[in-house]
Design a protein around this motif. Sequence first.
Motif, PDB file in Angstrom:
ATOM      1  N   ARG A   9      72.623  70.336  52.559  1.00  0.00           N
ATOM      2  CA  ARG A   9      71.647  70.346  52.159  1.00  0.00           C
ATOM      3  C   ARG A   9      69.946  69.716  51.204  1.00  0.00           C
ATOM      4  O   ARG A   9      71.363  69.153  50.018  1.00  0.00           O
ATOM      5  CB  ARG A   9      70.820  71.853  52.508  1.00  0.00           C
ATOM      6  N   LEU A  10      68.863  69.124  50.917  1.00  0.00           N
ATOM      7  CA  LEU A  10      68.652  68.564  50.502  1.00  0.00           C
ATOM      8  C   LEU A  10      68.462  70.328  49.012  1.00  0.00           C
ATOM      9  O   LEU A  10      67.483  71.756  49.599  1.00  0.00           O
ATOM     10  CB  LEU A  10      67.611  68.599  50.049  1.00  0.00           C
ATOM     11  N   ALA A  11      68.688  70.697  47.982  1.00  0.00           N
ATOM     12  CA  ALA A  11      68.795  71.792  47.416  1.00  0.00           C
ATOM     13  C   ALA A  11      67.423  72.097  45.627  1.00  0.00           C
ATOM     14  O   ALA A  11      67.960  70.454  45.958  1.00  0.00           O
ATOM     15  CB  ALA A  11      69.575  72.363  46.699  1.00  0.00           C
ATOM     16  N   ASN A  12      66.725  72.311  45.264  1.00  0.00           N
ATOM     17  CA  ASN A  12      66.407  72.176  44.036  1.00  0.00           C
ATOM     18  C   ASN A  12      67.315  71.041  42.794  1.00  0.00           C
ATOM     19  O   ASN A  12      68.725  71.607  42.576  1.00  0.00           O
ATOM     20  CB  ASN A  12      65.347  73.480  43.345  1.00  0.00           C
ATOM     21  N   GLY A  20      61.360  67.802  38.826  1.00  0.00           N
ATOM     22  CA  GLY A  20      60.857  66.040  39.598  1.00  0.00           C
ATOM     23  C   GLY A  20      60.802  65.616  37.878  1.00  0.00           C
ATOM     24  O   GLY A  20      60.599  64.531  38.064  1.00  0.00           O
ATOM     25  N   SER A  21      60.335  65.656  37.102  1.00  0.00           N
ATOM     26  CA  SER A  21      59.950  65.273  35.816  1.00  0.00           C
ATOM     27  C   SER A  21      60.851  65.469  34.986  1.00  0.00           C
ATOM     28  O   SER A  21      61.680  66.393  34.428  1.00  0.00           O
ATOM     29  CB  SER A  21      58.586  66.283  35.107  1.00  0.00           C
ATOM     30  N   GLY A  73      62.677  66.241  43.232  1.00  0.00           N
ATOM     31  CA  GLY A  73      62.812  67.179  42.471  1.00  0.00           C
ATOM     32  C   GLY A  73      63.838  67.764  43.513  1.00  0.00           C
ATOM     33  O   GLY A  73      64.465  68.895  43.402  1.00  0.00           O
ATOM     34  N   ARG A  74      63.854  67.406  44.088  1.00  0.00           N
ATOM     35  CA  ARG A  74      66.117  68.137  45.344  1.00  0.00           C
ATOM     36  C   ARG A  74      67.035  66.946  45.544  1.00  0.00           C
ATOM     37  O   ARG A  74      65.892  65.972  45.227  1.00  0.00           O
ATOM     38  CB  ARG A  74      65.024  68.626  46.358  1.00  0.00           C
ATOM     39  N   THR A 105      59.549  69.970  48.321  1.00  0.00           N
ATOM     40  CA  THR A 105      59.512  69.103  47.001  1.00  0.00           C
ATOM     41  C   THR A 105      58.834  69.573  45.572  1.00  0.00           C
ATOM     42  O   THR A 105      58.130  70.719  45.953  1.00  0.00           O
ATOM     43  CB  THR A 105      58.456  67.444  47.333  1.00  0.00           C
ATOM     44  N   ARG A 106      59.804  68.917  44.414  1.00  0.00           N
ATOM     45  CA  ARG A 106      59.238  69.150  42.757  1.00  0.00           C
ATOM     46  C   ARG A 106      58.486  71.084  43.214  1.00  0.00           C
ATOM     47  O   ARG A 106      58.103  71.592  43.226  1.00  0.00           O
ATOM     48  CB  ARG A 106      58.284  68.863  42.560  1.00  0.00           C
TER      49      ARG A 106
END
Length: 237
Positions: A9-12, A20-21, A73-74, A105-106
């Motif tokens: 899955r898409l995790a942080n 994201g930065s 961010g992910r 996101t983020r």
Amino acid sequence: MEKELEFERLANCKTCKGSGSKSGGGTKQCRTCGGVGQVISARGFFQIQQTCPDCMGTGQTISDPCGDCHGQGRAKDRTRIRLKIPAGIEEGSRLRSSGNGDAGTRGGPSGDLYVVISIKSHDLFEREGADLHCDVPVSYPIAALGGELAVPTLDGKANVRVPGGTQNGATFRLRGQGLKHLDSDRKGDLYVHVQIAVPTKLNAEQKEKLQDFAKALGEHNSPLQETFFERAKRFFT
Ligand SMILES: [Zn+2]
Ligand SMILES: [Zn+2]
């Protein structure tokens, strides 16, 4: 039961902790939408308003995007969870595991994971709701004379008394030996379907005894044959 599932899955993003930065701070106004989060495109006479593809509607873009997630961010991650499967669950049921879907996101909130249940077929039992069906071969002598028959159950084995003269396809019901109903503690039943087993490898002695038996039996000796020949006679005359 409890089942362990592993899935992607898409995790942080671990590098930027979901921001994201790269530095964890720097955002600037999105140049594409001017900070509004929406873009308007013209299509013929119509104007279509859409979420800005560059800032995903946030109005802000990352000034120093994280190299691992490109400012999203992910990132893809393999996750393991333990999922409780309730007894009596049906094929195609959906179980929800909240918060185990893709991360937002983020650092936004995670979605949910939906698990669709697909039930493997069993070698012995066929399922019909909470009831089970099982074909059990019975030797000709036991079917004709009656006797004890060992039948498989979900817990192990049970003995069924087969009365003499049991026909092919006869059904015996074992109460409460099926599956648990999903919504109550009641259990379904197990239906045992008799299959008369005809021997295929007979030695000379066995053949002779069977021929003697056939002579002694005479022609029509079962209710099935009697009804059949009765009907056939009416059909031909
Ligand atoms: Zn990152
Ligand atoms: Zn934008």
